[in-house]
Design a protein around this motif. Structure first.
Motif, PDB file in Angstrom:
ATOM      1  N   HIS A 131     -12.585 -24.717  -9.456  1.00  6.14           N
ATOM      2  CA  HIS A 131     -12.285 -23.501 -10.204  1.00  6.14           C
ATOM      3  C   HIS A 131     -13.305 -22.369 -10.042  1.00  6.14           C
ATOM      4  O   HIS A 131     -12.946 -21.200 -10.108  1.00  6.14           O
ATOM      5  N   ALA A 132     -14.584 -22.711  -9.907  1.00  7.33           N
ATOM      6  CA  ALA A 132     -15.626 -21.687 -10.051  1.00  7.33           C
ATOM      7  C   ALA A 132     -15.697 -20.750  -8.853  1.00  7.33           C
ATOM      8  O   ALA A 132     -15.538 -21.172  -7.709  1.00  7.33           O
ATOM      9  N   GLU A 133     -15.959 -19.485  -9.148  1.00  5.82           N
ATOM     10  CA  GLU A 133     -16.270 -18.525  -8.086  1.00  5.82           C
ATOM     11  C   GLU A 133     -17.775 -18.277  -8.053  1.00  5.82           C
ATOM     12  O   GLU A 133     -18.322 -17.897  -7.028  1.00  5.82           O
ATOM     13  N   CYS A 134     -18.427 -18.454  -9.178  1.00  2.00           N
ATOM     14  CA  CYS A 134     -19.889 -18.326  -9.268  1.00  2.00           C
ATOM     15  C   CYS A 134     -20.412 -19.533 -10.040  1.00  2.00           C
ATOM     16  O   CYS A 134     -19.849 -19.896 -11.070  1.00  2.00           O
ATOM     17  N   VAL A 135     -21.468 -20.136  -9.529  1.00  3.78           N
ATOM     18  CA  VAL A 135     -22.025 -21.323 -10.178  1.00  3.78           C
ATOM     19  C   VAL A 135     -23.468 -21.054 -10.582  1.00  3.78           C
ATOM     20  O   VAL A 135     -24.289 -20.643  -9.761  1.00  3.78           O
ATOM     21  N   PHE A 136     -23.762 -21.259 -11.859  1.00  8.40           N
ATOM     22  CA  PHE A 136     -25.142 -21.182 -12.336  1.00  8.40           C
ATOM     23  C   PHE A 136     -25.789 -22.535 -12.146  1.00  8.40           C
ATOM     24  O   PHE A 136     -25.188 -23.559 -12.477  1.00  8.40           O
ATOM     25  N   LEU A 137     -27.000 -22.524 -11.638  1.00  4.99           N
ATOM     26  CA  LEU A 137     -27.673 -23.791 -11.369  1.00  4.99           C
ATOM     27  C   LEU A 137     -28.888 -23.974 -12.249  1.00  4.99           C
ATOM     28  O   LEU A 137     -29.634 -23.034 -12.502  1.00  4.99           O
ATOM     29  N   ASN A 138     -29.079 -25.212 -12.653  1.00  2.80           N
ATOM     30  CA  ASN A 138     -30.254 -25.574 -13.417  1.00  2.80           C
ATOM     31  C   ASN A 138     -31.327 -26.139 -12.509  1.00  2.80           C
ATOM     32  O   ASN A 138     -32.369 -26.549 -12.968  1.00  2.80           O
ATOM     33  N   ALA A 139     -31.026 -26.208 -11.217  1.00  5.63           N
ATOM     34  CA  ALA A 139     -31.908 -26.917 -10.296  1.00  5.63           C
ATOM     35  C   ALA A 139     -33.307 -26.319 -10.313  1.00  5.63           C
ATOM     36  O   ALA A 139     -33.479 -25.119 -10.415  1.00  5.63           O
ATOM     37  N   MET A 140     -34.291 -27.166 -10.210  1.00  8.02           N
ATOM     38  CA  MET A 140     -35.664 -26.698 -10.379  1.00  8.02           C
ATOM     39  C   MET A 140     -36.474 -26.748  -9.097  1.00  8.02           C
ATOM     40  O   MET A 140     -37.579 -26.268  -9.051  1.00  8.02           O
ATOM     41  N   THR A 141     -35.970 -27.344  -8.068  1.00  7.88           N
ATOM     42  CA  THR A 141     -36.695 -27.355  -6.790  1.00  7.88           C
ATOM     43  C   THR A 141     -35.731 -26.893  -5.704  1.00  7.88           C
ATOM     44  O   THR A 141     -34.512 -26.957  -5.870  1.00  7.88           O
ATOM     45  N   ALA A 142     -36.323 -26.468  -4.577  1.00  6.30           N
ATOM     46  CA  ALA A 142     -35.489 -26.020  -3.454  1.00  6.30           C
ATOM     47  C   ALA A 142     -34.617 -27.178  -2.974  1.00  6.30           C
ATOM     48  O   ALA A 142     -33.442 -27.006  -2.662  1.00  6.30           O
ATOM     49  N   GLU A 143     -35.203 -28.348  -2.971  1.00  5.70           N
ATOM     50  CA  GLU A 143     -34.474 -29.518  -2.482  1.00  5.70           C
ATOM     51  C   GLU A 143     -33.242 -29.809  -3.353  1.00  5.70           C
ATOM     52  O   GLU A 143     -32.137 -30.025  -2.856  1.00  5.70           O
ATOM     53  N   GLU A 144     -33.470 -29.790  -4.695  1.00  7.88           N
ATOM     54  CA  GLU A 144     -32.371 -30.015  -5.627  1.00  7.88           C
ATOM     55  C   GLU A 144     -31.289 -28.960  -5.455  1.00  7.88           C
ATOM     56  O   GLU A 144     -30.100 -29.241  -5.503  1.00  7.88           O
ATOM     57  N   THR A 145     -31.751 -27.715  -5.306  1.00 11.67           N
ATOM     58  CA  THR A 145     -30.815 -26.601  -5.217  1.00 11.67           C
ATOM     59  C   THR A 145     -29.954 -26.734  -3.967  1.00 11.67           C
ATOM     60  O   THR A 145     -28.730 -26.603  -4.026  1.00 11.67           O
ATOM     61  N   ARG A 146     -30.610 -27.013  -2.854  1.00 14.27           N
ATOM     62  CA  ARG A 146     -29.862 -27.140  -1.600  1.00 14.27           C
ATOM     63  C   ARG A 146     -28.841 -28.272  -1.705  1.00 14.27           C
ATOM     64  O   ARG A 146     -27.695 -28.136  -1.285  1.00 14.27           O
ATOM     65  N   TYR A 147     -29.264 -29.347  -2.331  1.00 14.47           N
ATOM     66  CA  TYR A 147     -28.356 -30.487  -2.517  1.00 14.47           C
ATOM     67  C   TYR A 147     -27.110 -30.064  -3.296  1.00 14.47           C
ATOM     68  O   TYR A 147     -25.974 -30.345  -2.901  1.00 14.47           O
ATOM     69  N   LEU A 148     -27.312 -29.341  -4.408  1.00 16.50           N
ATOM     70  CA  LEU A 148     -26.181 -28.934  -5.244  1.00 16.50           C
ATOM     71  C   LEU A 148     -25.272 -27.943  -4.519  1.00 16.50           C
ATOM     72  O   LEU A 148     -24.055 -28.034  -4.580  1.00 16.50           O
ATOM     73  N   VAL A 149     -25.891 -26.970  -3.835  1.00 13.33           N
ATOM     74  CA  VAL A 149     -25.104 -25.956  -3.127  1.00 13.33           C
ATOM     75  C   VAL A 149     -24.228 -26.627  -2.068  1.00 13.33           C
ATOM     76  O   VAL A 149     -23.017 -26.395  -1.988  1.00 13.33           O
ATOM     77  N   GLN A 150     -24.850 -27.492  -1.284  1.00 14.55           N
ATOM     78  CA  GLN A 150     -24.089 -28.127  -0.203  1.00 14.55           C
ATOM     79  C   GLN A 150     -23.003 -29.037  -0.760  1.00 14.55           C
ATOM     80  O   GLN A 150     -21.884 -29.083  -0.257  1.00 14.55           O
ATOM     81  N   ASP A 151     -23.342 -29.736  -1.827  1.00 17.65           N
ATOM     82  CA  ASP A 151     -22.375 -30.667  -2.414  1.00 17.65           C
ATOM     83  C   ASP A 151     -21.152 -29.914  -2.948  1.00 17.65           C
ATOM     84  O   ASP A 151     -20.012 -30.284  -2.652  1.00 17.65           O
ATOM     85  N   VAL A 152     -21.392 -28.849  -3.719  1.00 22.32           N
ATOM     86  CA  VAL A 152     -20.245 -28.129  -4.311  1.00 22.32           C
ATOM     87  C   VAL A 152     -19.438 -27.434  -3.212  1.00 22.32           C
ATOM     88  O   VAL A 152     -18.203 -27.427  -3.240  1.00 22.32           O
ATOM     89  N   ARG A 153     -20.141 -26.872  -2.209  1.00 24.50           N
ATOM     90  CA  ARG A 153     -19.402 -26.195  -1.128  1.00 24.50           C
ATOM     91  C   ARG A 153     -18.518 -27.200  -0.365  1.00 24.50           C
ATOM     92  O   ARG A 153     -17.372 -26.897  -0.026  1.00 24.50           O
ATOM     93  N   ALA A 154     -19.048 -28.402  -0.117  1.00 28.06           N
ATOM     94  CA  ALA A 154     -18.253 -29.411   0.600  1.00 28.06           C
ATOM     95  C   ALA A 154     -17.051 -29.823  -0.245  1.00 28.06           C
ATOM     96  O   ALA A 154     -15.931 -29.970   0.260  1.00 28.06           O
ATOM     97  N   ARG A 155     -17.268 -29.977  -1.539  1.00 26.90           N
ATOM     98  CA  ARG A 155     -16.144 -30.347  -2.415  1.00 26.90           C
ATOM     99  C   ARG A 155     -15.109 -29.220  -2.452  1.00 26.90           C
ATOM    100  O   ARG A 155     -13.902 -29.468  -2.458  1.00 26.90           O
ATOM    101  N   ALA A 156     -15.584 -27.961  -2.480  1.00 28.68           N
ATOM    102  CA  ALA A 156     -14.647 -26.822  -2.515  1.00 28.68           C
ATOM    103  C   ALA A 156     -13.797 -26.811  -1.247  1.00 28.68           C
ATOM    104  O   ALA A 156     -12.582 -26.582  -1.304  1.00 28.68           O
ATOM    105  N   ALA A 157     -14.436 -27.073  -0.118  1.00 29.21           N
ATOM    106  CA  ALA A 157     -13.691 -27.101   1.153  1.00 29.21           C
ATOM    107  C   ALA A 157     -12.629 -28.198   1.107  1.00 29.21           C
ATOM    108  O   ALA A 157     -11.503 -28.009   1.567  1.00 29.21           O
ATOM    109  N   ALA A 158     -12.987 -29.327   0.488  1.00 34.21           N
ATOM    110  CA  ALA A 158     -12.006 -30.426   0.390  1.00 34.21           C
ATOM    111  C   ALA A 158     -10.805 -30.018  -0.470  1.00 34.21           C
ATOM    112  O   ALA A 158      -9.713 -30.552  -0.319  1.00 34.21           O
ATOM    113  N   TYR A 159     -11.014 -29.061  -1.370  1.00 40.31           N
ATOM    114  CA  TYR A 159      -9.896 -28.539  -2.180  1.00 40.31           C
ATOM    115  C   TYR A 159      -9.173 -27.377  -1.480  1.00 40.31           C
ATOM    116  O   TYR A 159      -8.387 -26.676  -2.090  1.00 40.31           O
ATOM    117  N   GLY A 160      -9.521 -27.130  -0.234  1.00 42.43           N
ATOM    118  CA  GLY A 160      -8.818 -26.090   0.527  1.00 42.43           C
ATOM    119  C   GLY A 160      -9.366 -24.693   0.318  1.00 42.43           C
ATOM    120  O   GLY A 160      -8.726 -23.705   0.682  1.00 42.43           O
TER     121      GLY A 160
END
Ligand code: FMN
Length: 476
Positions: free
Chosen positions: A253-282
């Motif tokens: 659903h989201a067009e913009c995602v607010f992140l609580n991530a506190m490190t670059a590593e965490e942030t990259r993980y979340l960004v990549q994960d949500v983007r991959a899931r979004a692609a799976a939803y077309g």
């Protein structure tokens, strides 16, 4: 020439424009516990219309894309099993409804967007859809909705429940909430339904206004949307759930995602994960923008910034920050001794709070051995990882490096001191980011969605809201 293109031309390579979003709340303090008593802090101005009007002008001068109004519907009462710490400290309470200041802020600005929080657990899609359409009309298409499931027992109790709906079930219910809202916004009033034809005396054509006939597990909404279509129809959809189920919801659903991530590593993980899931939803991965939180502390010299940070840390309230963390996780941190190894991850999993925080700690500390004092310090301003103290140049360096390293699209700028942090950021850091071609010097025309994505005012075709259908009426 767009800002990104200009930056590319100047720097030889394409530098991504960073979108700026300011975090606010209609209460004295949010994550900045203990700060309200500092002399320059305007904590109590949350109830003055003048404060919000001044803020709107300031943020538009700083070319912010939007201001985001967080909101909760209960009090923080997990710590010591009591609301007293939150009340005493002015922490998320008293709390006004943030939506009413939006039209006033829109009246003194032309471009600034407004993302307001509403709960899919306690609001109802029929009334929420009308509220958002009203705001979208009054702001000329500048409204976003921060979709939250709400995670406070104190809210649940005051909405007549014995306890919260279980974590994943809140999201399941949320999916149906969105389905109803999409039907109301996107399908109830067909294009061309509103004629406003004075000659034939037809305001709207009844044959083009459709009942949505929704009868689902949690909601029954048979009728029509009460508002006529607003510039964006569906407001820009923001979301911040970071647990496994929350990320899946965001990906749909989201067009913009607010992140609580506190490190670059965490942030990259979340960004990549949500983007991959979004692609799976077309959906196209670039249809989801990410905004981690940033708490800037600006000094004209590095030493000035560090000395401000030391002052803020001294003024911070350990009790306040534990109360905040207790509410977020559902774990009462007062039950741990000062030097106890918490090991609270295992306990956290049994609770009904934010699943993501438990996951985060478990990844950070193999099993979660934190002391209470460490936690209080770490969460002094809602997460030390988000604090950047330095000169405007140093802050701009950190922002751009972080964005380039993680793939985020902008920042959720928070404050430690109301009235002070945003002013300094706009006056000192924004010009530096603009010099580097990373922050817009002018706004694009059009709605908030258009400004953020450079495309149309409406949801893209690949979004589930665009694809929603309503059952055909059987006419006899
Ligand atoms: C930056 C940010 C802002 C949030 N704002 C709100 C808010 O205004 N109101 C609210 O009830 N929850 C808010 N949340 C909480 C999330 O919506 C969500 O409920 C929480 O992260 C738990 O979901 P999860 O278990 O999927 O992570 C926010 C979270 C983040 C990271």
């Amino acid at each position: 020439m767009s800002e990104t293109a200009k930056a590319g031309a100047a720097g030889g390579e394409q530098a991504k424009r960073l979108r700026l979003n300011a975090v606010e709340m209609a209460c004295p303090l949010q994550d900045n516990s203990g700060m309200w008593h500092l002399e320059d802090n305007q904590a109590e101005r949350y109830k003055d219309l003048d404060y919000w009007i001044d803020l709107a002008r300031l943020l538009e001068r700083g070319r912010f894309d939007s201001v985001f109004f967080a909101d909760i519907l209960g009090v923080y009462d997990v710590y010591q099993g009591s609301r007293d710490t939150a009340v005493r400290e002015g922490l998320y309470v008293p709390m006004n409804d943030p939506s009413y200041v939006i039209p006033a802020m829109a009246a003194v600005t032309e471009h600034l967007g407004f993302a307001v929080t509403s709960s899919i657990t306690y609001d109802h899609p029929y009334s929420l859809a009308r509220k958002m359409s009203t705001l979208d009309h009054l702001t000329g298409g500048r409204v976003g909705w921060n979709i939250v499931t709400s995670n406070l027992d104190s809210a649940a109790r005051n909405f007549g429940l014995d306890a919260q709906i279980a974590h994943d079930e809140r999201y399941d219910r949320g999916d149906e909430f969105l389905e109803v809202a999409y039907k109301l916004w996107e399908k109830s009033w067909e294009e061309g339904a509103v004629l406003r034809d004075r000659q034939s005396r037809v305001y709207a054509d009844p044959s083009l206004v459709r009942d949505i006939r929704h009868h689902g597990r949690s909601f029954s909404v048979p009728g029509i949307h009460l508002s006529e279509p607003s510039p964006q129809r569906t407001p820009v959809l923001f979301q911040a759930g970071s647990s496994e189920r929350g990320r899946d919801f965001a990906a749909q659903h989201a067009e913009c995602v607010f992140l609580n991530a506190m490190t670059a590593e965490e942030t990259r993980y979340l960004v990549q994960d949500v983007r991959a899931r979004a692609a799976a939803y077309g959906r196209r991965p670039e249809e989801v923008l990410f905004f981690p939180k940033l708490n800037p502390i600006v000094g004209r010299t590095g030493e000035e910034a560090q000395s401000k940070l030391r002052g803020y840390l001294e003024a911070a309230s350990a009790e306040g920050s534990l109360s905040l963390l207790s509410a977020w996780t559902g774990i009462d941190f007062s039950t741990f001794g000062a030097d106890d190894l918490l090991g609270f991850i295992r306990r956290g999993e049994e609770r009904n709070g934010s699943g993501y925080l438990a996951e985060f700690f478990s990844r950070r500390r193999d099993g979660g051995d934190w002391t209470r004092e460490e936690l209080a310090k770490y969460f002094a301003f809602g997460g030390v990882g988000s604090v950047v103290a330095g000169t405007p140049e140093e802050i701009a360096d950190r922002l751009t490096a972080f964005a380039d390293e993680t793939g985020v699209d902008g920042f959720n700028i928070a404050y430690i001191s109301r009235g002070e942090t945003f002013r300094e950021f706009v006056d000192l850091v924004v010009p530096e980011l603009q010099r580097r071609g990373r922050v817009q010097t002018d706004y694009a025309p059009g709605t908030l969605r258009h400004k953020l994505f450079g495309e149309g005012a409406r949801l893209p075709d690949s979004h589930p809201g665009s694809k929603i259908t309503i059952e055909e009426e059987v006419r006899t």
